[in-house]
Scaffold this motif. Sequence first.
Motif, PDB file in Angstrom:
ATOM      1  N   THR A  70      -8.742  -5.051   2.157  1.00  0.00           N
ATOM      2  CA  THR A  70      -8.829  -4.194   3.339  1.00  0.00           C
ATOM      3  C   THR A  70      -7.511  -4.259   4.096  1.00  0.00           C
ATOM      4  O   THR A  70      -7.022  -5.350   4.427  1.00  0.00           O
ATOM      5  N   PRO A 108     -11.002  -5.521  -4.457  1.00  0.00           N
ATOM      6  CA  PRO A 108     -10.616  -4.640  -3.346  1.00  0.00           C
ATOM      7  C   PRO A 108     -10.090  -5.458  -2.161  1.00  0.00           C
ATOM      8  O   PRO A 108     -10.521  -6.592  -1.927  1.00  0.00           O
ATOM      9  N   GLY A 153      -8.215  -1.567   8.182  1.00  0.00           N
ATOM     10  CA  GLY A 153      -9.535  -0.971   8.187  1.00  0.00           C
ATOM     11  C   GLY A 153      -9.871  -0.132   6.968  1.00  0.00           C
ATOM     12  O   GLY A 153     -10.999   0.338   6.825  1.00  0.00           O
ATOM     13  N   ALA A 154      -8.917   0.056   6.065  1.00  0.00           N
ATOM     14  CA  ALA A 154      -9.154   0.864   4.869  1.00  0.00           C
ATOM     15  C   ALA A 154      -9.301  -0.048   3.648  1.00  0.00           C
ATOM     16  O   ALA A 154      -8.573  -1.032   3.499  1.00  0.00           O
ATOM     17  N   THR A 155     -10.248   0.289   2.770  1.00  0.00           N
ATOM     18  CA  THR A 155     -10.463  -0.490   1.555  1.00  0.00           C
ATOM     19  C   THR A 155      -9.578   0.059   0.441  1.00  0.00           C
ATOM     20  O   THR A 155      -9.619   1.254   0.129  1.00  0.00           O
ATOM     21  N   THR A 180       0.825  -1.210   0.000  1.00  0.00           N
ATOM     22  CA  THR A 180       0.000   0.000   0.000  1.00  0.00           C
ATOM     23  C   THR A 180       0.860   1.261   0.000  1.00  0.00           C
ATOM     24  O   THR A 180       0.348   2.360  -0.217  1.00  0.00           O
ATOM     25  N   THR A 218      -8.441  -0.173  -3.569  1.00  0.00           N
ATOM     26  CA  THR A 218      -8.877  -0.637  -4.891  1.00  0.00           C
ATOM     27  C   THR A 218      -7.760  -0.574  -5.936  1.00  0.00           C
ATOM     28  O   THR A 218      -7.876  -1.186  -6.993  1.00  0.00           O
TER      29      THR A 218
END
Length: 241
Positions: free
Chosen positions: A99, A97, A102-104, A75, A106
Motif C-alpha cells: 500500500t 501487494p 492509500g493505494a494497493t 511506483t 500489485t
Amino acid sequence: MNSSTGRTPKTAAVLAVATCLMTFGAGAASAHVGVTPDSTSEGGFSQLTFRVPNESQTAKTTKLTVTLPSETPFTSVSVKPMDGWTVEVLEAELAAPITVKGATITKAPASVVWTADEAHQISQRQYQTFSISVGRLPHAGTTVLLPAAQTYSDGTVVNWSEAAVAGQAKPEHPAPSFIATPPAGAHGAEATADIEAASATSAVSHDAGSAALGWAGLGTGLLGLAAGATALAKTRRVDKD
C-alpha cells in the motif's frame, strides 16, 4: 659528441617509465558502474544517474540492464531519452501487494534496459551516463540496491550485483546503491538512529571510493609524466656534453 642513435635507447627507456606510470594512473582512475541520486529523501522522487565506463580493451558496451528494488518497489519510473539508445521499462508482479499513499499496488517497474545502436556503443576509454526519475523512495535508513548488468559486443556480461558488507573487503563487482535519508525538514533522534544503523552495516560508498581512486590515479599519472620529463631533460644535457 654522441649520435642521435646513441641517445635513442636512453630516451626510449625514460619515455617507457613515464608511460608505465601514466598507465598505472589511468588504471587506478577507472571506475565501476555507479549511481548518483539527486535526492535521497524518504517518500520523495529522485533522478538517478548511472555512470557506465567501458572497461574492456577489445569490446564495446552495447547494453545496460538495471534491476529495480522489489521489496521496496518504485511506483513511478520515467526515463530520459538518449540519442542512439532505445530504453524499455519492464514491469513485474509483486510477491505480495503493498500500500502506497492509500493505494494497493500489485505490480511495479522491475527493470530498465538500455540498448545501443552500432554507432553509439561505448568504446574503449569512454563512458556514458543513463538517467531515470523514480519514486517514491523508501523509509530513511533503507539501502536501495540497484544491480546492473553490462553487456559487451563480444557477448560478455559483467554483473555489478554484489552488496558491500561492513568489515569485509570491497567486492569486485559492487552493485550501485544509496541510502534513503529522512524527509526534507525531518529531524530527531529516531531519524538519526536509522541513518547511523544503516551506515554501520554498509561499506563505504562505491562512488566515493571511485572518486578517491580517480584522484589518486590522476596524481600518480602526473607525477609519472613529470618524472619522465625531468629524466629526459637530464639525458639530453648529458648527451650534449
